[in-house]
Design an enzyme around this catalytic site. Structure first.
Site, PDB file in Angstrom:
ATOM      1  N   ASP A 165     -13.675  84.350  44.816  1.00 17.32           N
ATOM      2  CA  ASP A 165     -13.176  83.389  43.808  1.00 17.32           C
ATOM      3  C   ASP A 165     -13.311  81.939  44.279  1.00 17.32           C
ATOM      4  O   ASP A 165     -12.323  81.162  44.240  1.00 17.32           O
ATOM      5  CB  ASP A 165     -11.694  83.667  43.510  1.00 17.32           C
ATOM      6  N   GLU A 202     -11.939  86.181  32.379  1.00 19.26           N
ATOM      7  CA  GLU A 202     -11.159  85.494  33.426  1.00 19.26           C
ATOM      8  C   GLU A 202     -12.049  84.428  34.071  1.00 19.26           C
ATOM      9  O   GLU A 202     -13.157  84.167  33.618  1.00 19.26           O
ATOM     10  CB  GLU A 202     -10.655  86.493  34.472  1.00 19.26           C
TER      11      GLU A 202
HETATM   12  O1  FUB Z   1      -9.265  87.838  43.173  1.00 16.27           O
HETATM   13  C1  FUB Z   1      -8.428  88.474  42.235  1.00 16.27           C
HETATM   14  C2  FUB Z   1      -8.999  88.374  40.864  1.00 16.27           C
HETATM   15  O2  FUB Z   1     -10.288  88.973  40.822  1.00 16.27           O
HETATM   16  C3  FUB Z   1      -9.253  86.966  40.378  1.00 16.27           C
HETATM   17  O3  FUB Z   1      -8.096  86.294  40.008  1.00 16.27           O
HETATM   18  C4  FUB Z   1     -10.205  87.234  39.286  1.00 16.27           C
HETATM   19  O4  FUB Z   1     -10.874  86.120  38.793  1.00 16.27           O
HETATM   20  C5  FUB Z   1     -11.132  88.238  39.932  1.00 16.27           C
HETATM   21  O5  FUB Z   1     -12.137  87.636  40.672  1.00 16.27           O
END
Ligand code: FUB
Length: 345
Positions: A13, A234
């Site tokens: 991320d 996301e």
């Molecule tokens: O790293 C945990 C979660 O996985 C993140 O918040 C999302 O964007 C995904 O990459």
């Protein structure tokens, strides 16, 4: 594919920024766990943040500045310190790390921590940002110095659990936890969220949380919920290029990084295309940032003193052999064509 920034810890991320004479990267810090994979993302069981930096884009390993913030030092956090981002406050010059985590009731909220230095250590506020919810904050300072926080993620990120009441407040419905989202003909996808940050400290929201509308270029209606190849899941990210606002994000279960373009920081945005697809990354999640870097030492071109290059930072699971919650950050150059479309270089 480019070499991972570091291989002695797992990182994911990545939010990348140029601060001073370095590129700083604010990643999640993945760790091994016995927790079984599920659609709630419980296996992403992170407990702290490291800050990485590069004084040349191709330097490996990147400098690891060590732990900049630990979950056990944040009073309101119970677990799962997920994808962070950072900005340099244009009013105070301080560096602020925005991060999501579950509060003591198991609900994802977004917190903020402050440091005099880009690498930390960061001192957290005692409570999460009032009115914040869900995951994946992206902090963005516009040219007029107005700062914004983009956020949201469905399924494990709980965005589908939140709805607006008549008085503008938000309610959380735990029965919507798990792999649930709107569906069906004529139903619009759930939008990411954006809020202004209140100057000068940027420690709280200024005004209402708004929806980030992504419109289908053919119909100019919001993207449908069933359009999993293009709908927001996301990992929101905002950047500016030639006066336009580029909103990019992950499509989650279809593993694309897509982007949409608008004329203002809160949209609406018109869907434009994909920069990364499933074939470009291994593992279930995909999450990225775009950063503009001045040409010269930082881009590995000591003799060049003008212009910029653009890069996408992202993660893939090849170092762990494809284990979805053990990811490694990489970077690739991207270029814009004459229409302003983004392509891997
Ligand atoms: O790293 C945990 C979660 O996985 C993140 O918040 C999302 O964007 C995904 O990459």
């Amino acid at each position: 594919m480019d070499k991972p920034l570091v291989t002695d810890i797992y990182t994911a991320d990545p939010s990348a920024h140029v601060f001073g004479d370095k590129i700083y990267v604010y990643p999640s810090h993945d760790r091994e766990t016995d927790i079984q994979f599920n659609d709630n993302g419980d296996q992403y069981d992170m407990v702290d943040y490291h800050v990485l930096s590069l004084d040349r884009i191709d330097k490996r390993p990147a400098t690891d500045h060590g732990v900049g913030l630990t979950a056990s030092d944040i009073p309101w956090v119970s677990k799962q310190t997920w994808a962070p981002d950072a900005l340099q406050n244009p009013n105070t010059g301080k560096y602020q790390l925005y991060f999501p985590a579950r509060d003591k009731d198991g609900i994802f909220r977004i917190g903020v921590a402050t440091s005099d230095k880009p690498e930390g250590p960061f001192k957290p506020e005692a409570d999460y940002i009032k009115g914040s919810f869900s995951i994946d904050p992206c902090s963005f300072v516009d040219e007029d110095k107005q700062s914004y926080l983009y956020f949201g993620g469905i399924w494990g990120g709980q965005l589908q659990c939140w709805s607006k009441n008549a008085d503008g407040t938000m309610s959380f419905d735990d029965s919507m936890s798990g792999p649930k989202e709107p569906k069906g003909e004529g139903v619009a996808a759930l939008p990411a969220k954006v809020a202004k940050l209140k100057a000068p400290e940027l420690l709280e929201f200024d005004g209402e949380v708004q929806d980030m509308q992504i419109l289908d270029p053919d119909t100019m209606n919001p993207l449908p919920a069933d359009d999993h190849e293009r709908r927001f899941f996301e990992a929101p990210w905002m950047h500016r290029y030639q006066g336009k606002y580029y909103f990019s994000y992950s499509t989650g279960d279809t593993h694309n990084i897509c982007y949409a373009v608008g004329d203002s920081p809160n949209g609406p945005f018109v869907y434009r295309g994909q920069v990364l697809q499933e074939k470009d990354v291994s593992g279930w999640t995909t999450h990225h940032s775009f950063v503009e870097v001045p040409r010269g030492k930082l881009t590995g071109e000591d003799e060049v003193t003008s212009g910029t290059r653009w890069y996408i930072f992202y993660h893939s699971c090849d170092v762990s052999g494809g284990v979805s919650h053990l990811r490694s950050v990489r970077v690739s150059e991207v270029k814009y064509d004459d229409k302003g479309d983004i392509h891997l270089a």
